[in-house]
Design a protein around this motif. Structure first.
Motif, mmCIF file in Angstrom:
data_model
loop_
_atom_site.group_PDB
_atom_site.id
_atom_site.type_symbol
_atom_site.label_atom_id
_atom_site.label_comp_id
_atom_site.label_asym_id
_atom_site.label_seq_id
_atom_site.Cartn_x
_atom_site.Cartn_y
_atom_site.Cartn_z
ATOM 1 N N LEU A 57 7.273 -10.711 1.266
ATOM 2 C CA LEU A 57 8.638 -10.974 1.027
ATOM 3 C C LEU A 57 9.612 -9.847 1.627
ATOM 4 C CD1 LEU A 57 8.871 -11.730 -2.783
ATOM 5 C CD2 LEU A 57 9.113 -13.252 -0.951
ATOM 6 N N ALA A 58 9.023 -8.742 2.043
ATOM 7 C CA ALA A 58 9.800 -7.731 2.902
ATOM 8 C C ALA A 58 9.584 -7.975 4.312
ATOM 9 C CB ALA A 58 9.462 -6.134 2.386
ATOM 10 N N GLY A 59 8.630 -8.779 4.641
ATOM 11 C CA GLY A 59 8.246 -8.675 6.012
ATOM 12 C C GLY A 59 7.452 -7.621 6.890
ATOM 13 N N ASN A 60 6.746 -7.086 5.864
ATOM 14 C CA ASN A 60 6.189 -5.884 6.191
ATOM 15 C C ASN A 60 4.433 -6.254 6.604
ATOM 16 O OD1 ASN A 60 4.928 -3.358 6.589
ATOM 17 N ND2 ASN A 60 5.522 -2.539 4.782
ATOM 18 N N LEU A 61 4.435 -6.638 7.871
ATOM 19 C CA LEU A 61 3.259 -7.054 8.478
ATOM 20 C C LEU A 61 2.254 -6.180 8.465
ATOM 21 C CD1 LEU A 61 4.538 -9.428 11.564
ATOM 22 C CD2 LEU A 61 3.878 -10.075 9.048
ATOM 23 N N ASP A 62 2.648 -4.750 8.848
ATOM 24 C CA ASP A 62 1.451 -3.748 8.761
ATOM 25 C C ASP A 62 0.882 -3.501 7.515
ATOM 26 O OD1 ASP A 62 1.907 -3.083 11.429
ATOM 27 O OD2 ASP A 62 3.425 -1.555 10.969
ATOM 28 N N GLU A 63 1.969 -3.708 6.442
ATOM 29 C CA GLU A 63 1.102 -3.777 4.968
ATOM 30 C C GLU A 63 0.451 -4.817 4.860
ATOM 31 O OE1 GLU A 63 0.361 -1.828 1.112
ATOM 32 O OE2 GLU A 63 1.271 -1.000 3.074
ATOM 33 N N ILE A 64 0.703 -5.726 5.156
ATOM 34 C CA ILE A 64 -0.147 -7.079 4.799
ATOM 35 C C ILE A 64 -1.526 -6.739 5.579
ATOM 36 C CG2 ILE A 64 -0.414 -9.549 5.357
ATOM 37 C CD1 ILE A 64 2.842 -9.632 5.254
ATOM 38 N N GLY A 65 -1.516 -6.284 6.619
ATOM 39 C CA GLY A 65 -3.057 -6.146 7.596
ATOM 40 C C GLY A 65 -3.859 -5.138 6.443
ATOM 41 N N ARG A 66 -3.113 -4.069 5.976
ATOM 42 C CA ARG A 66 -3.914 -2.927 5.410
ATOM 43 C C ARG A 66 -4.605 -3.635 4.124
ATOM 44 N NH1 ARG A 66 0.085 0.098 7.679
ATOM 45 N NH2 ARG A 66 1.634 -0.171 5.851
ATOM 46 N N LEU A 67 -3.580 -4.523 3.370
ATOM 47 C CA LEU A 67 -4.126 -4.925 2.205
ATOM 48 C C LEU A 67 -5.058 -5.826 2.290
ATOM 49 C CD1 LEU A 67 -0.498 -5.517 0.463
ATOM 50 C CD2 LEU A 67 -2.155 -3.784 -0.247
ATOM 51 N N LEU A 68 -5.227 -6.687 3.435
ATOM 52 C CA LEU A 68 -6.140 -7.625 3.742
ATOM 53 C C LEU A 68 -7.598 -7.458 3.624
ATOM 54 C CD1 LEU A 68 -6.922 -10.519 4.479
ATOM 55 C CD2 LEU A 68 -6.889 -9.939 6.875
ATOM 56 N N GLU A 69 -7.905 -6.043 4.128
ATOM 57 C CA GLU A 69 -9.212 -5.398 3.924
ATOM 58 C C GLU A 69 -9.571 -5.197 2.489
ATOM 59 O OE1 GLU A 69 -11.206 -1.263 5.339
ATOM 60 O OE2 GLU A 69 -10.023 -2.460 7.055
ATOM 61 N N ASP A 108 -0.181 -8.684 -6.020
ATOM 62 C CA ASP A 108 1.212 -8.321 -6.047
ATOM 63 C C ASP A 108 1.852 -7.763 -5.010
ATOM 64 O OD1 ASP A 108 1.327 -9.756 -8.593
ATOM 65 O OD2 ASP A 108 0.981 -8.000 -9.805
ATOM 66 N N ALA A 109 0.870 -6.462 -4.491
ATOM 67 C CA ALA A 109 1.450 -5.783 -3.322
ATOM 68 C C ALA A 109 1.676 -6.580 -1.960
ATOM 69 C CB ALA A 109 0.529 -4.570 -3.418
ATOM 70 N N GLU A 110 0.722 -7.607 -1.873
ATOM 71 C CA GLU A 110 0.660 -8.445 -0.749
ATOM 72 C C GLU A 110 1.950 -9.418 -0.750
ATOM 73 O OE1 GLU A 110 -2.536 -11.336 1.324
ATOM 74 O OE2 GLU A 110 -1.906 -11.986 -0.758
ATOM 75 N N ARG A 111 2.325 -9.932 -2.016
ATOM 76 C CA ARG A 111 3.511 -10.636 -2.157
ATOM 77 C C ARG A 111 4.675 -9.813 -1.878
ATOM 78 N NH1 ARG A 111 7.522 -11.779 -6.137
ATOM 79 N NH2 ARG A 111 8.447 -13.726 -5.859
ATOM 80 N N GLU A 112 4.740 -8.656 -2.304
ATOM 81 C CA GLU A 112 6.084 -7.828 -2.129
ATOM 82 C C GLU A 112 6.125 -7.403 -0.480
ATOM 83 O OE1 GLU A 112 6.598 -4.265 -4.323
ATOM 84 O OE2 GLU A 112 5.743 -5.476 -6.249
ATOM 85 N N ALA A 113 4.937 -7.520 0.086
ATOM 86 C CA ALA A 113 4.883 -6.956 1.525
ATOM 87 C C ALA A 113 5.291 -8.396 2.226
ATOM 88 C CB ALA A 113 3.369 -6.658 1.934
#
Length: 119
Positions: free
Chosen positions: A25-37, A18-23
């Motif tokens: 949709l917001a275009g927050n690439l840094d957050e996507i990278g943090r969530l990946l791990e 869910d957090a990845e989806r929000e990131a």
């Protein structure tokens, strides 16, 4: 592993998706990278569990597929922007024209950075 442990991993992965989806949709690439791990770690934990209840896994799979479609769209958008910026750089450095026969000709423009002003 216990059923409780299985549910904890499922719930945590659900929250991460869910957090990845929000990131996305917001275009927050840094957050996507943090969530990946975190997502990879949870998937590894899930793979090591022996519980085989399909219902929570199917719901997670639907979220993974949804996020993958969003990620694919975001990547295509980034590629489109890169292509457009490349085309704009080419326009600044050259001019393409066509002659009466329809053949393309390129005129290189060498920007010297100086503008001559006359009064």
């Amino acid at each position: 592993m216990t059923n409780e442990r299985f549910e904890d991993v499922i719930d945590a992965l659900d929250d991460v998706l869910d957090a990845e989806r929000e990131a996305l949709l917001a275009g927050n690439l840094d957050e996507i990278g943090r969530l990946l791990e975190r997502k990879e770690s949870l998937i590894d934990q899930l793979a090591s569990l022996e519980e085989a209840d399909r219902d929570p896994l199917e719901a997670l799979n639907a979220k993974v597929m949804r996020n993958q479609a969003l990620l694919d769209s975001a990547l295509e958008g980034i590629r489109t922007v890169a292509r457009r910026l490349s085309a704009l750089r080419r326009v600044r450095s050259s001019l393409e024209t066509y002659d009466e026969k329809g053949e393309r000709h390129t005129i290189d423009v060498a920007p010297d950075g100086a503008v001559e002003k006359r009064a």
